[in-house]
Enzyme design. Structure first.
Site, PDB file in Angstrom:
ATOM      1  N   ASP A  17       2.640  -0.247   1.458  1.00 22.05           N
ATOM      2  CA  ASP A  17       2.901  -1.493   2.193  1.00 22.05           C
ATOM      3  C   ASP A  17       2.267  -2.706   1.521  1.00 22.05           C
ATOM      4  O   ASP A  17       1.299  -2.597   0.771  1.00 22.05           O
ATOM      5  CB  ASP A  17       2.427  -1.383   3.650  1.00 22.05           C
ATOM      6  CG  ASP A  17       0.960  -0.984   3.787  1.00 22.05           C
ATOM      7  OD1 ASP A  17       0.458  -0.242   2.917  1.00 22.05           O
ATOM      8  OD2 ASP A  17       0.311  -1.418   4.754  1.00 22.05           O
ATOM      9  N   HIS A  26      -6.314  -8.859  -1.233  1.00 23.74           N
ATOM     10  CA  HIS A  26      -5.807  -9.675  -0.112  1.00 23.74           C
ATOM     11  C   HIS A  26      -5.857 -11.166  -0.427  1.00 23.74           C
ATOM     12  O   HIS A  26      -5.697 -11.988   0.471  1.00 23.74           O
ATOM     13  CB  HIS A  26      -6.545  -9.380   1.216  1.00 23.74           C
ATOM     14  CG  HIS A  26      -6.346  -7.989   1.728  1.00 23.74           C
ATOM     15  ND1 HIS A  26      -6.543  -7.626   3.031  1.00 23.74           N
ATOM     16  CD2 HIS A  26      -5.949  -6.859   1.095  1.00 23.74           C
ATOM     17  CE1 HIS A  26      -6.289  -6.326   3.176  1.00 23.74           C
ATOM     18  NE2 HIS A  26      -5.932  -5.850   2.005  1.00 23.74           N
ATOM     19  N   GLU A  54      -0.559   1.118   5.605  1.00 30.95           N
ATOM     20  CA  GLU A  54      -2.012   1.355   5.564  1.00 30.95           C
ATOM     21  C   GLU A  54      -2.778   0.153   6.097  1.00 30.95           C
ATOM     22  O   GLU A  54      -3.846   0.296   6.663  1.00 30.95           O
ATOM     23  CB  GLU A  54      -2.453   1.663   4.124  1.00 30.95           C
ATOM     24  CG  GLU A  54      -3.929   2.039   3.986  1.00 30.95           C
ATOM     25  CD  GLU A  54      -4.873   0.843   3.994  1.00 30.95           C
ATOM     26  OE1 GLU A  54      -5.986   0.973   4.525  1.00 30.95           O
ATOM     27  OE2 GLU A  54      -4.499  -0.227   3.485  1.00 30.95           O
TER      28      GLU A  54
HETATM   29 ZN   LIG Z   1      -5.632  -3.871   1.634  1.00 30.15          ZN
HETATM   30 ZN   LIG Z   2      -5.356  -1.309  -0.065  1.00 25.84          ZN
END
Ligand SMILES: [Zn+2]
Ligand SMILES: [Zn+2]
Length: 392
Positions: free
Chosen positions: A79, A362, A137
């Site tokens: 994902d 991220h 996840e």
């Molecule tokens: Zn992550």
């Molecule tokens: Zn990750």
């Protein structure tokens, strides 16, 4: 192992192409459609048994060796995140507001490349390999739990997984016995006071003042209530009272995250956070609502399998250091697999040598050194073959 390494070296360009394709077409957690279809088609072309929509959107492929033996599972998540990519690279995300900013595109490419190499060796394979391609996840409740409930670990003797890790230099492998990642829980709180005129506090119950006290008091849990030799983090990231400046707040909404490594500390935080909230509100006649949601449990690596991977990783071409790392306070739903079967989860360093510092996972400018995929594939592949040989 020479044959496996040669096959992986030959397949590296394809691995990069797969990663870049997936990177251009990211799909976020619980919305994956094209990605699992792509993965399933890849395994089908190799002649593997394929199950789709496992536990929702997961894909499980099985490679059966020529001789019977044990079964090794390897897991990669697929994902992406709701982030607008800011990298200027030829393989930049083509989907607005979505990006593979955690490297799960790399995990998938690594596992597909490895699947192809192991398939080419199936005549020598003593046992089976189960490729677990996991959706979702990034967002609890995650994909691992429903995939396990849907049978992805049936018949599996051991599981291995890795995360490409951009903050760590290429060539480093990070391992750890026991807890390597934390339980990640969520606390949602509403403090209900009594609104009123900003000039007349004595006719009101100021939810902002109480919420402020609560945030400070709750930090004492970590400082004064948790055993100093254990670990916990409490972060209140959301504090909301939408009010004009001269009005006493009727209510404040707070949301925070609690990270721990041990069940006892986790339960203590859950219970005592409410105790602090209750006491703070009681003192001034306010009321509250409290909701504590348990996220992923801690990732707890089994000792034998961790030592096994640590030893063999040291002999992988391209690996310079195998390091026992301190635990990370991030969460990972790989934890659920390790509650069911023995195994280990490790980090594969993926920072380019020329980078001073990498953008963190991220981040809108996150990227990793693609050569880490080759190191990860060789480490997982060697673990698989060696495990099957030793447990014939
Ligand atoms: Zn992550
Ligand atoms: Zn990750």
């Amino acid at each position: 192992m020479e044959k496996l390494f040669a096959l992986l070296d030959d397949g590296y360009e394809e691995m990069v192409a797969i990663r870049r394709h997936l990177h251009q077409y990211p799909e976020i957690s619980f919305e994956e459609v094209e990605t699992p279809a792509y993965i399933a088609a890849f395994h089908r072309a190799l002649g593997h048994e394929v199950r789709e929509q496992v536990g929702g959107r997961g894909v499980v492929a099985t490679l059966r060796g020529a001789k019977t033996g044990q079964t090794v599972a390897l897991r990669a998540d697929f994902d992406a995140l709701a982030i607008q990519e800011e990298n200027d690279v030829p393989y930049k995300s083509l989907i607005d507001g979505k990006m593979h900013a955690c490297g799960h595109d790399g995990h998938t490419a690594t596992l597909l490349g490895l699947a192809k190499a192991l398939n080419a060796m199936k005549d020598d394979l003593v046992g089976n390999v189960v490729f677990i391609h996991q959706h979702a996840e990034e967002v609890a409740p995650g994909g691992a739990k429903p995939m396990i409930e849907d049978g992805c670990l049936d018949g599996v003797d051991v599981i291995f997984g890795t995360h490409l890790w951009a903050p760590t230099p290429l060539g480093d492998i990070l391992v750890r016995e026991g807890a390597i990642m934390a339980a990640a829980d969520k606390a949602e709180i509403l403090i209900q006071g009594k609104g009123g005129h900003g000039a007349e506090p004595h006719h009101s119950i100021d939810a902002v003042v109480l919420a402020s006290q609560f945030v400070i008091n709750a930090q004492q849990l970590v400082a004064r209530r948790i055993d100093p030799l254990k670990s916990a983090v409490l972060t209140i990231g959301h504090f909301e009272a939408i009010n004009p400046f001269n009005v006493i707040a009727e209510r404040v909404a707070l949301t925070g995250t609690v990270r721990t490594f041990e069940e006892q500390v986790r339960t203590q935080m859950e219970q005592e956070l409410e105790a602090v909230l209750k006491a703070t509100c009681l003192a001034f006649g306010a009321s509250y609502e409290y909701r504590y949601t348990r996220g992923y449990p801690p990732v707890y690596n089994h000792a034998n399998e961790t030592q096994f991977v640590a030893q063999l990783a040291a002999e992988i071409p391209g690996v310079e250091n195998v390091i026992t790392c301190p635990p990370f306070m991030i969460g990972e739903d790989f934890a659920y697999y390790l509650e069911q079967v023995p195994g280990t989860f490790f980090f594969t360093g993926a920072k380019k040598p020329e980078w001073q510092t990498a953008y963190p996972h991220h981040h809108a400018r996150f990227d990793f050194d693609e050569r880490a995929m080759l190191i990860a594939a060789k480490t997982l592949g060697k673990a698989t073959l060696q495990y099957l040989q030793e447990n014939e």
